[in-house]
Design an enzyme around this catalytic site. Sequence first.
Site, PDB file in Angstrom:
ATOM      1  N   TYR A  46       0.814  -1.215   0.000  1.00 12.53           N
ATOM      2  CA  TYR A  46       0.000   0.000   0.000  1.00 12.53           C
ATOM      3  C   TYR A  46       0.851   1.270   0.000  1.00 12.53           C
ATOM      4  O   TYR A  46       0.378   2.340  -0.396  1.00 12.53           O
ATOM      5  CB  TYR A  46      -0.961  -0.008   1.187  1.00 12.53           C
ATOM      6  CG  TYR A  46      -2.115  -0.968   0.997  1.00 12.53           C
ATOM      7  CD1 TYR A  46      -2.932  -0.881  -0.123  1.00 12.53           C
ATOM      8  CD2 TYR A  46      -2.380  -1.962   1.926  1.00 12.53           C
ATOM      9  CE1 TYR A  46      -3.981  -1.761  -0.310  1.00 12.53           C
ATOM     10  CE2 TYR A  46      -3.441  -2.850   1.750  1.00 12.53           C
ATOM     11  CZ  TYR A  46      -4.230  -2.739   0.625  1.00 12.53           C
ATOM     12  OH  TYR A  46      -5.276  -3.611   0.439  1.00 12.53           O
ATOM     13  N   ASP A  85     -14.775 -16.640   2.465  1.00  8.77           N
ATOM     14  CA  ASP A  85     -14.913 -15.188   2.304  1.00  8.77           C
ATOM     15  C   ASP A  85     -14.076 -14.674   1.132  1.00  8.77           C
ATOM     16  O   ASP A  85     -13.707 -13.503   1.087  1.00  8.77           O
ATOM     17  CB  ASP A  85     -14.583 -14.437   3.600  1.00  8.77           C
ATOM     18  CG  ASP A  85     -13.132 -14.576   4.027  1.00  8.77           C
ATOM     19  OD1 ASP A  85     -12.366 -15.334   3.376  1.00  8.77           O
ATOM     20  OD2 ASP A  85     -12.741 -13.932   5.011  1.00  8.77           O
TER      21      ASP A  85
END
Length: 211
Positions: A46, A85
């Site tokens: 990031y 998920d």
Amino acid sequence: MTIPFIAVEGPIGVGKTTLSRSIAESQNFQLLKEIVEENPFLSKFYDDIEAWSFQTEMFFLCNRYKQLSDIKKEILSSNTPVVADYHVFKNLIFAKRTLEQNEYEKYEEIYKILTRDMPAPNIIVYLYASQETLMKRIALRGREFEKNMDPAYLTQLANDYEMFINIFEEANPHIPVLRFNGDHLDFVNKKEDMEYVLTSIVEVIQGVQER
């Protein structure tokens, strides 16, 4: 009878893990959770996507391969329903967005080898929401490595998901795809919204089991 294998998908912060956990608890499914915080490259990713994207994506791919291998051997073989998920196709969504073309081509070859003969979900739950909603939910969960996330990157990612799920649905008409708008349904904080979503999913599960 077909054994349900549900994958809950959607962009970062949309509520995949919360919904997957609720499905597992209410339907007595085995829960398969994505490994995220254990990725040692994610905070660097990031900060500098271009420099760390290949390492980040390879870590995720190898871990998801191991998880799906375990599911194939230990759970689906015993006829136990599963809810995850994530769907492994997300690897291609992220890799396509972050990798240079030559790196992506190498990555795609590895992806095809590793995912060959892996168990595939037979129900997809697709969650989506606006950038504003996604950013709020990301901030609320307070993951340190997500604090430097560029909102523009999140918007691009959400658009990539929308395009990919449309292509997936057209290519796999036999796999039900349930769509839920996270701007209109707050199943994290509103019990009635969660009940609505779960009821909709159970109806599809019953249809799949009857095949």
